[in-house]
Design an enzyme around this catalytic site. Structure first.
Site, mmCIF file in Angstrom:
data_model
loop_
_atom_site.group_PDB
_atom_site.id
_atom_site.type_symbol
_atom_site.label_atom_id
_atom_site.label_comp_id
_atom_site.label_asym_id
_atom_site.label_seq_id
_atom_site.Cartn_x
_atom_site.Cartn_y
_atom_site.Cartn_z
ATOM 1 N N ASP A 87 13.823 -5.533 -8.139
ATOM 2 C CA ASP A 87 14.651 -6.834 -9.196
ATOM 3 C C ASP A 87 13.932 -7.526 -10.353
ATOM 4 O OD1 ASP A 87 14.085 -8.444 -7.590
ATOM 5 O OD2 ASP A 87 15.198 -10.307 -6.836
ATOM 6 N N GLU A 134 4.034 0.856 -3.063
ATOM 7 C CA GLU A 134 3.315 1.160 -4.233
ATOM 8 C C GLU A 134 2.142 1.187 -4.170
ATOM 9 O OE1 GLU A 134 5.387 -1.230 -2.870
ATOM 10 O OE2 GLU A 134 6.524 -2.126 -4.595
ATOM 11 N N HIS A 165 12.931 -16.107 -4.314
ATOM 12 C CA HIS A 165 12.001 -15.020 -3.690
ATOM 13 C C HIS A 165 10.829 -14.349 -4.314
ATOM 14 C CE1 HIS A 165 14.836 -12.637 -5.577
ATOM 15 N NE2 HIS A 165 14.347 -11.450 -5.857
ATOM 16 N N HIS A 166 9.953 -14.072 -2.822
ATOM 17 C CA HIS A 166 8.738 -13.004 -3.817
ATOM 18 C C HIS A 166 7.040 -13.823 -4.806
ATOM 19 C CE1 HIS A 166 11.268 -9.404 -3.372
ATOM 20 N NE2 HIS A 166 11.286 -9.258 -4.816
ATOM 21 N N GLY A 203 -13.734 5.575 -1.536
ATOM 22 C CA GLY A 203 -13.272 6.003 -0.283
ATOM 23 C C GLY A 203 -12.826 5.271 0.592
ATOM 24 N N ASP A 257 -6.364 14.828 9.184
ATOM 25 C CA ASP A 257 -5.038 14.177 10.348
ATOM 26 C C ASP A 257 -4.656 12.656 9.981
ATOM 27 O OD1 ASP A 257 -6.838 13.958 12.015
ATOM 28 O OD2 ASP A 257 -6.797 15.125 13.544
ATOM 29 N N ASN A 302 -7.989 17.673 13.461
ATOM 30 C CA ASN A 302 -9.246 17.568 14.346
ATOM 31 C C ASN A 302 -8.901 15.893 15.218
ATOM 32 O OD1 ASN A 302 -10.244 15.224 11.810
ATOM 33 N ND2 ASN A 302 -11.647 16.261 11.547
ATOM 34 N N GLY A 331 -7.955 13.084 14.695
ATOM 35 C CA GLY A 331 -8.751 11.332 14.479
ATOM 36 C C GLY A 331 -10.288 11.199 13.619
ATOM 37 N N GLU A 381 -16.124 9.124 10.934
ATOM 38 C CA GLU A 381 -16.162 7.090 11.670
ATOM 39 C C GLU A 381 -16.851 7.491 12.709
ATOM 40 O OE1 GLU A 381 -12.888 4.319 9.266
ATOM 41 O OE2 GLU A 381 -12.266 4.594 11.583
#
Lengths: 611, 611
Positions: B62, B85, B150-151, B449, B479, B506, B508, B512
């Site tokens: 708004d 956003e 608000h916000h 990254g 994925d 793959n 996951g 990591e």
């Protein structure tokens, strides 16, 4: 919880004070090393366990993976891997709201992860929700040298993320050594719980597995605020009682947001029951008092209130306002017509009597004493009629599902102990006008108003609801808002949660259409295949979910009357109901609010010659 | 673009200086009011139009709806309403990278919107991408009174969001009055373009429709950096030439990130072509030089480099390093073995010759002069053999799609002018080892990254690619990463974009798993019905998209050879290819990087007794 009549501090209060002092002593005492040593990571987890945390939200990242090993191995804290960090922060917020007295925890990684969560943390700040944000950060050695690691800004400013976090958390602990780690953890957790606001903790990769004494863990972290100063408190009570005398029984209680956040729900309920005073709620205080309670009159929201409520509240000679928060959407765009001279405001850590402010006098401890003093007026109070807060289903000619019909119709679908989550927009305004059943919980973000928030918070709320023995979690969300955070349906499915999700399909950002740009393209959104979402986002075999589309009143009616939907399946699978609604319809309260907000922007249109 | 041999500043440089001075003068001169007046909102839009902006990203709220009216009505700037956003900020970043010389623009609303975008803005800061973040904020009147709208955070701190933004933008303009609005807008836009970094602009609701003089718009905003100081520049050139003499022809050029960001692509290409020196690239400089160019040797990334590249680069007597950025993933975990005494570093606004630093001597203007001086060595340079950067497809026994096979196979699928977007993780490492065709563009986020970034940035890149006449936009994403930002597929569909999206399934977070927690549950994700995504997220009738699943080498091979896929459909519909890959496989470069990062964490495991 003490409701003792004497003005002597309660046992709970005294014990909280003792624990606080012991912890402070422990931080200063030289360590003899005779106690059992544990990893700092496990110290933190034990504290969270003590505070009732059973779920941790977040996303793995290479600076938090070591800590995640400890979380995954923890017997009573479950790792809820979210699809993204904003959703995780929202989930932690929803969890904390439903699990009162505990806190929500979100774990992210350095930079990229923590910044993605920051809007969720800011929302918890704004709405006063206790959330711990743990950021896994580079090792203490790396933080000294400041190499150009991935997830850095490339200019060596390792403190930039903390500076951002400082804006949206009430306390920060940047762990840098084993000597102060335990005290620092305890400090921010205490702040988080007592002040019901988010706190920020950085956990360097090396410190997670550094060992420290576990001695402090024997002393629990206090959940009670420091005691009010007795003489001042007595004075304030006397001042309030003077106003009570003058009001001659014409008193009402108005319950708002902070009554929940300060864990004063029970104290407020006692006040209301024992005094028999008429009671009303602001939107952010909705359902603190059972909305079917015979002395409850409904929602007061300034000039947006139903006329009979507005008249009753504003004409009272004394308004006992508990935990008031006068934001635009919580006060009918600042249209309270309650003079300060007729108001007592009870807050978390201060009290206002007429124009006088008494810092340090918090509601949790003064409320029971006030209740005791007011009890003798109960009979007189009871003589005042309070029109019941009801919401009859209107008879309408159209088969279309209008807001005017939808919300009262849904009201009869709700059950005791339901957790009702309403997204900012048509849902949060629509739900205001209908009563929720006894012990139902209302979850919404009326001040912060970040669209999409309810998807994450429904996940957190549903997990917490299991812990505290609440019933169904029911979400109302518009199509526009669901698009922001939709992937978290996947996490609900993975965790076997069974919320009922009503997707109000009205082809775009309806609240915004009412505020501005009614027919503008920027308020349009793509129409998705809403009922296919659960199967695509993880329930490939369609065993964990069931979906429905209802196009008119009859179809919705049949669905709501079907116990397989409302009772049986509500325990077994996630259910998503697409509700087709007209594009330019909105609840009464939203139309009023938009009309008032619109006035603020009117001059813009005049300048442009559009009017 | 001037490549004049003289050391006299070029016409472009002089004209840029004149424009700068005129704008400064205009800001100080009293206004006579004789020029046409326009809304501040339209002043901003005209500036963006002048700078080549054709798409604006963001989400309505708004506090920005009034401005959105102007955007929607603008003839050449298209409003791309995003699903959220963060995705919008990512899209603005991707747009700016592909549309060199222009900038990306993201529009959000006060508080909730701008904070959701902040990780995207921080990424643009880190990776040096020119992005303008416009936040629609309350009116100037409200900002003085600071009501609990608000916000807001509920405590009157209207400056909290700006304080956060200051950490991640190089300049901020908080518009507060019509007198300074135009100069403030010009100031941040100039900074954005010249320094290739994000800037922040708050646009109060009332000022959008306040009228100001349009006079300044006649003077364009300069895209050229200020001129180097001529004497110092001449001295630096002489110093460099001394090193060149000493090196006796054994010189290589190493191209990195900032060669792109400073709009010096052409100058670098001229340097390379005219001097015939062997040229290599760091990962963030990939494809600045055509990777099929016969004097191009491939990617240098410290000890992660292929051995022959490492040997060649590190043994050179002089390294002309252009736009170097030595982050961990861009430098093989800080394993450059190039002594400063053999290095000349050319940067945006400074130059290093051996140990000497020359601030104020920027690459864009010194490069053409250096090229001129070095041309006479071309013949000698040409005598040095440069092994070509090729990537033969390995013969493997397994039918499984391994990374070792996948990337070289894909290399033969790429065409000239493709925009290749690689997500952080297996994709960004896998693509390094294979050459891209002439005039292809490489888009990745190697320093920042942030996983999920490529979905938004592919949207922005694909829109920009149409503007600058590039070809297909091809995204590689795992994925796990796709789950963070998946909804932006919907915006691609709505905008009729036709990227090819390879989803590496793959099971996951593979990057990591290689860093830590190989078999841990926290690295698992839910398996989605990937190929159903486009139809659910907007292409209900399945006319705007086509999807495929390939389970082995033969299937992928057939698809890549099919011109209907690679040529015809690539112009007509969005295509998503799910590529089934083994869970514990990764590209060579990622394995090496993980091994080195792993060493950093090794002591943790030792402390825990896991080793």
């Amino acid at each position: 919880m003490s409701t003792s009549a004497t003005e002597v501090p309660s046992t709970d209060t005294l014990q909280a004070e003792i624990a606080r002092l012991k912890l402070e002593l422990d931080a200063l005492r030289p360590k003899d090393g005779s106690t059992e040593e544990i990893y700092i990571g496990n110290y933190l987890l034990t504290r969270l366990e003590q505070l009732g945390v059973t779920s941790m939200f977040g996303v793995p990242g290479d600076f938090n993976l070591g800590f995640l090993d400890l979380v995954e191995d923890h017997p009573s804290i479950d790792w809820v891997g979210n699809c993204n960090e904003l959703n995780a922060a929202y989930a932690a917020d929803g969890y904390a709201r439903v699990k009162e007295g505990s806190l929500g925890v979100v774990l992210t990684t350095f930079g990229v992860g923590e910044l993605s969560a920051i809007n969720g943390i800011a929302g918890a700040f704004s709405e006063m929700v206790p959330v711990l944000h743990i950021a896994g950060v580079p090792s203490t050695a790396q933080q000294k040298v400041k190499p150009m690691l991935h997830h850095t800004l490339g200019d060596g400013r390792y403190d930039a993320y903390t500076k951002a976090a400082e804006q949206f958390t009430i306390a920060q602990a940047l762990l840098t050594n084993k000597e102060t780690a335990a005290a620092e953890i305890d400090r921010v957790l205490t702040e988080c719980i007592l002040r019901a606001r988010p706190v920020y903790l950085t956990l360097p990769t090396d410190l997670v597995y550094t060992k420290i004494s576990s001695a402090r863990l024997k002393i629990p972290i206090s959940r009670l605020p420091p005691a009010n100063e007795p003489d001042e408190e007595a004075f304030v009570l006397d001042e309030i009682m003077k106003m009570v005398e003058t009001a001659d029984g014409d008193i009402i209680i108005l319950v708002d947001a902070c009554a929940i956040r300060q864990h004063a729900r029970q104290e407020v309920k006692d006040l209301v029951r024992k005094t028999q005073l008429p009671v009303y709620a602001a939107p952010m205080g909705k359902a603190v008092i059972n909305e079917s309670y015979e002395r409850y009159g409904g929602i007061y929201v300034g000039s947006i209130s139903r006329p009979e409520i507005k008249e009753r509240v504003e004409s009272a000679k004394l308004i006992l306002s508990v935990g008031s928060l006068k934001s635009d959407f919580n006060s009918g765009n600042f249209t309270y017509r309650i003079p300060t001279s007729r108001t007592v405001e009870l807050h978390s850590s201060w009290t206002n009597v007429k124009y006088a402010n008494f810092p340090g006098i918090g509601m949790k401890q003064i409320l029971p004493k006030l209740t005791d003093r007011l009890q003798r007026y109960a009979e007189r109070a009871n003589a005042i009629t309070v029109p019941r807060f009801v919401s009859p289903i209107p008879q309408e000619d159209t088969k279309e599902i209008t807001h005017a019909w939808f919300w009262p119709r849904l009201a009869t679908f709700f059950k005791e102990k339901d957790v009702v989550v309403a997204e900012t927009g048509t849902s949060s305004f629509g739900i205001l006008d209908v009563p929720l059943p006894q012990n139902a919980m209302f979850v919404s973000q009326i001040l912060w108003g970040s669209i999409g928030w309810t998807v994450g918070s429904t996940l957190g709320a549903a997990l917490a609801a299991k812990d505290v023995n609440l019933g169904r979690t029911i979400l109302f969300i518009g199509d526009g808002s669901l698009q922001l955070t939709v992937q978290e349906l996947s996490t609900m499915l993975r965790k076997g949660l069974t919320p009922i999700i009503f997707v109000l399909n009205n082809s775009g950002y309806t609240i915004e259409r009412f505020l501005h740009g009614k027919t503008r393209k920027y308020n349009d959104i793509s129409n998705w295949d809403w009922t296919a979402l659960p199967s695509v986002l993880g329930d490939v075999d369609r065993v964990k979910s069931k979906t429905y589309t209802v196009k008119d009143k009859d179809e919705l009616d049949r669905l709501l009357l079907d116990d397989d939907f409302g009772v049986q399946k509500a325990k077994e699978v996630l259910q998503l109901v697409e509700v087709i609604m007209p594009m330019h319809d909105a609840p009464r309260a939203l139309k009023s609010q938009a009309e008032m907000s619109g006035k603020t922007n009117q001059y813009v249109l005049e300048m442009r010659g559009d009017l």
